[in-house]
Design a protein around this motif. Structure first.
Motif, PDB file in Angstrom:
ATOM      1  N   GLN A 121     -25.202 -22.215 -12.814  1.00  0.00           N
ATOM      2  CA  GLN A 121     -26.750 -22.922 -12.752  1.00  0.00           C
ATOM      3  C   GLN A 121     -27.969 -22.149 -12.212  1.00  0.00           C
ATOM      4  OE1 GLN A 121     -26.081 -26.891 -11.142  1.00  0.00           O
ATOM      5  NE2 GLN A 121     -27.953 -27.870 -11.370  1.00  0.00           N
ATOM      6  N   ALA A 122     -27.743 -22.059 -10.947  1.00  0.00           N
ATOM      7  CA  ALA A 122     -29.195 -21.077 -10.471  1.00  0.00           C
ATOM      8  C   ALA A 122     -29.284 -20.114 -10.485  1.00  0.00           C
ATOM      9  CB  ALA A 122     -28.756 -20.508  -8.936  1.00  0.00           C
ATOM     10  N   PHE A 123     -29.259 -19.416 -11.555  1.00  0.00           N
ATOM     11  CA  PHE A 123     -29.820 -18.563 -12.690  1.00  0.00           C
ATOM     12  C   PHE A 123     -30.854 -19.038 -13.663  1.00  0.00           C
ATOM     13  CE2 PHE A 123     -29.577 -15.175 -15.630  1.00  0.00           C
ATOM     14  CZ  PHE A 123     -30.030 -13.998 -15.175  1.00  0.00           C
ATOM     15  N   LEU A 124     -30.672 -20.294 -13.724  1.00  0.00           N
ATOM     16  CA  LEU A 124     -31.253 -20.918 -15.139  1.00  0.00           C
ATOM     17  C   LEU A 124     -32.203 -21.886 -14.125  1.00  0.00           C
ATOM     18  CD1 LEU A 124     -28.230 -21.904 -16.751  1.00  0.00           C
ATOM     19  CD2 LEU A 124     -29.393 -19.586 -17.404  1.00  0.00           C
ATOM     20  N   ASP A 125     -33.398 -20.958 -14.132  1.00  0.00           N
ATOM     21  CA  ASP A 125     -34.831 -21.146 -13.209  1.00  0.00           C
ATOM     22  C   ASP A 125     -34.817 -22.794 -14.581  1.00  0.00           C
ATOM     23  OD1 ASP A 125     -34.034 -20.207 -11.215  1.00  0.00           O
ATOM     24  OD2 ASP A 125     -35.239 -18.955 -11.800  1.00  0.00           O
ATOM     25  N   ALA A 126     -35.269 -24.247 -13.836  1.00  0.00           N
ATOM     26  CA  ALA A 126     -36.119 -25.229 -14.458  1.00  0.00           C
ATOM     27  C   ALA A 126     -37.417 -24.664 -14.564  1.00  0.00           C
ATOM     28  CB  ALA A 126     -35.916 -26.467 -13.370  1.00  0.00           C
ATOM     29  N   ASN A 127     -37.814 -25.506 -15.494  1.00  0.00           N
ATOM     30  CA  ASN A 127     -39.272 -25.169 -16.795  1.00  0.00           C
ATOM     31  C   ASN A 127     -39.397 -23.680 -16.794  1.00  0.00           C
ATOM     32  OD1 ASN A 127     -39.690 -27.835 -16.158  1.00  0.00           O
ATOM     33  ND2 ASN A 127     -40.090 -28.325 -13.532  1.00  0.00           N
ATOM     34  N   LYS A 128     -38.874 -22.718 -16.746  1.00  0.00           N
ATOM     35  CA  LYS A 128     -39.131 -21.187 -16.871  1.00  0.00           C
ATOM     36  C   LYS A 128     -38.007 -20.614 -17.962  1.00  0.00           C
ATOM     37  CE  LYS A 128     -39.816 -20.398 -12.121  1.00  0.00           C
ATOM     38  NZ  LYS A 128     -39.680 -19.490 -10.472  1.00  0.00           N
ATOM     39  N   ASN A 129     -39.183 -20.746 -18.886  1.00  0.00           N
ATOM     40  CA  ASN A 129     -38.596 -19.776 -20.444  1.00  0.00           C
ATOM     41  C   ASN A 129     -38.123 -18.849 -21.284  1.00  0.00           C
ATOM     42  OD1 ASN A 129     -39.675 -22.887 -21.356  1.00  0.00           O
ATOM     43  ND2 ASN A 129     -41.023 -22.792 -22.357  1.00  0.00           N
ATOM     44  N   LEU A 130     -37.218 -18.675 -19.746  1.00  0.00           N
ATOM     45  CA  LEU A 130     -37.125 -16.527 -19.563  1.00  0.00           C
ATOM     46  C   LEU A 130     -35.571 -16.789 -20.797  1.00  0.00           C
ATOM     47  CD1 LEU A 130     -37.975 -16.758 -16.000  1.00  0.00           C
ATOM     48  CD2 LEU A 130     -38.992 -16.455 -17.577  1.00  0.00           C
ATOM     49  N   GLY A 131     -35.715 -15.958 -21.314  1.00  0.00           N
ATOM     50  CA  GLY A 131     -34.545 -15.351 -22.412  1.00  0.00           C
ATOM     51  C   GLY A 131     -33.552 -15.647 -20.909  1.00  0.00           C
ATOM     52  N   VAL A 132     -32.122 -15.335 -22.096  1.00  0.00           N
ATOM     53  CA  VAL A 132     -30.602 -15.053 -20.811  1.00  0.00           C
ATOM     54  C   VAL A 132     -30.065 -14.425 -21.936  1.00  0.00           C
ATOM     55  CG1 VAL A 132     -29.304 -15.624 -18.803  1.00  0.00           C
ATOM     56  CG2 VAL A 132     -31.540 -17.241 -18.877  1.00  0.00           C
ATOM     57  N   ASP A 133     -29.819 -13.229 -21.345  1.00  0.00           N
ATOM     58  CA  ASP A 133     -28.751 -12.217 -22.531  1.00  0.00           C
ATOM     59  C   ASP A 133     -27.285 -12.134 -21.327  1.00  0.00           C
ATOM     60  OD1 ASP A 133     -30.914 -11.452 -23.866  1.00  0.00           O
ATOM     61  OD2 ASP A 133     -31.358 -10.135 -22.695  1.00  0.00           O
ATOM     62  N   TYR A 134     -26.351 -12.164 -22.331  1.00  0.00           N
ATOM     63  CA  TYR A 134     -24.969 -11.863 -21.351  1.00  0.00           C
ATOM     64  C   TYR A 134     -24.006 -10.254 -22.731  1.00  0.00           C
ATOM     65  CZ  TYR A 134     -22.625 -15.367 -24.680  1.00  0.00           C
ATOM     66  OH  TYR A 134     -22.364 -15.257 -26.214  1.00  0.00           O
ATOM     67  N   ARG A 135     -22.967 -10.970 -21.572  1.00  0.00           N
ATOM     68  CA  ARG A 135     -21.694  -9.783 -22.482  1.00  0.00           C
ATOM     69  C   ARG A 135     -21.016  -9.496 -21.513  1.00  0.00           C
ATOM     70  NH1 ARG A 135     -23.557  -3.925 -21.620  1.00  0.00           N
ATOM     71  NH2 ARG A 135     -23.806  -3.612 -19.167  1.00  0.00           N
ATOM     72  N   VAL A 136     -19.305  -9.901 -22.846  1.00  0.00           N
ATOM     73  CA  VAL A 136     -18.358  -9.337 -21.990  1.00  0.00           C
ATOM     74  C   VAL A 136     -17.479  -8.158 -21.972  1.00  0.00           C
ATOM     75  CG1 VAL A 136     -15.852 -10.265 -21.795  1.00  0.00           C
ATOM     76  CG2 VAL A 136     -18.006 -11.990 -22.549  1.00  0.00           C
ATOM     77  N   VAL A 137     -17.357  -7.701 -20.889  1.00  0.00           N
ATOM     78  CA  VAL A 137     -16.571  -6.661 -20.583  1.00  0.00           C
ATOM     79  C   VAL A 137     -15.382  -6.681 -20.287  1.00  0.00           C
ATOM     80  CG1 VAL A 137     -16.895  -4.555 -19.469  1.00  0.00           C
ATOM     81  CG2 VAL A 137     -19.167  -6.034 -19.607  1.00  0.00           C
ATOM     82  N   ALA A 138     -13.697  -5.909 -20.956  1.00  0.00           N
ATOM     83  CA  ALA A 138     -12.646  -6.132 -20.726  1.00  0.00           C
ATOM     84  C   ALA A 138     -12.238  -4.608 -20.440  1.00  0.00           C
ATOM     85  CB  ALA A 138     -12.465  -6.509 -21.893  1.00  0.00           C
TER      86      ALA A 138
END
Length: 296
Positions: free
Chosen positions: A206-223
């Motif tokens: 949650q701390a990475f997803l700032d309120a009222n900031k429309n910033l894109g978030v990417d992710y990937r899974v590494v195995a």
């Protein structure tokens, strides 16, 4: 007298004759080397360069002995089948007490190895063996990016990324969730390990997803599997969900930004100028013009 000589040993000799009168002088010295007729014994301390599982398709076999009067010049190896008269294996010239052995069979392999000396002596029964585990297949990741919940900019919550991974030959070692701001570089500092090597669920915090900031978030899974083979999913973007009121905010501070005033078009302006084009790179809950333009 031959029984008193050692194999593969050089001897120097000279001849002297004598009769009833006395001894003659010695002949000139000559030398001769006895034959080496004994095969090398079992290789001692036979070892492979691969410990545990390996993803490399070539391993180096090494040993510490034995010594041989005519020297060890060749090693013979076979994989998963003990050497026999009909199938003696593959011969490889040895230098410095080591040879390279290629691998092609996934899983557990037994490598048998015996030695040949400079006189051509070798003994199939004098083979030693080691076990090598080989896996060059990357893990398989199962993940449905469409099932990932949206990031609500008004009240951000941790976003769960559900994924699993399998690997048949060597088994899974670890799974990692990486996340970043869209457009930035990947950093291992922004990642979380899944609770088990085969996955289940990990969160973008949650701390990475700032309120009222429309910033894109990417992710990937590494195995990664036990042999060191690594695979990763494509880069996915978390869906951004905006509330009923859209307000322009500074992307760094989140503070509202005053919109510049727009002067009316002069009467002489062509009607083709009577519009403004803009884009909203978000999927709005309410897409009506009133909701977009009206400040509440």
């Amino acid at each position: 007298m031959d029984s008193l000589l050692n194999e593969a040993t050089s001897y120097t000799y000279r001849v002297r004759a004598y009769n009833v009168v006395g001894y003659s002088g010695y002949s000139s010295e000559a030398s001769a080397t006895t034959l080496d007729e004994t095969a090398p014994t079992v290789p001692t301390d036979l070892a492979s360069s691969a410990t545990g599982w390996t993803r490399l398709n070539i391993v180096t076999m090494s040993w510490s002995g034995p010594t041989d009067p005519s020297g060890i010049v060749r090693a013979w190896y076979s994989i998963n089948t003990p050497p026999s008269i009909g199938t003696p294996g593959t011969a490889v010239n040895t230098a410095g007490g080591g040879v390279s052995v290629p691998l092609s069979n996934l899983g557990t392999n037994t490598i048998y190895l015996y030695l040949e000396d400079g006189a051509g002596n070798k003994n199939l029964a004098s083979a030693a063996s080691v076990t090598v585990r080989y896996d060059n297949i990357v893990p398989v990741i199962a993940h449905d990016s469409n099932a990932v919940a949206a990031f609500n900019t008004g009240s951000p919550q941790a976003v769960a990324i559900v994924a699993t991974a399998t690997d048949v030959p060597s088994g899974m070692k670890s799974m990692l969730l990486q996340f970043r701001r869209s457009g930035t570089s990947w950093s291992f500092g922004q990642s979380f390990a899944y609770p088990t090597p085969t996955g289940i669920s990990a969160n973008v915090p949650q701390a990475f997803l700032d309120a009222n900031k429309n910033l894109g978030v990417d992710y990937r899974v590494v195995a990664e599997d036990s042999a060191g083979n690594v695979t990763m999913t494509p880069t996915h973007s978390i869906h951004i969900q905006v509330g009923e009121v859209v307000q322009r905010r500074d992307p760094q501070t989140g503070s509202p930004v005053t919109q510049p005033s727009v002067a009316p078009l002069p009467a002489s302006a062509p009607k083709t100028f009577a519009y403004r084009m803009f884009s909203v790179p978000l999927d709005l809950q309410n897409k009506t013009p009133q909701n977009v333009f009206e400040t509440q």
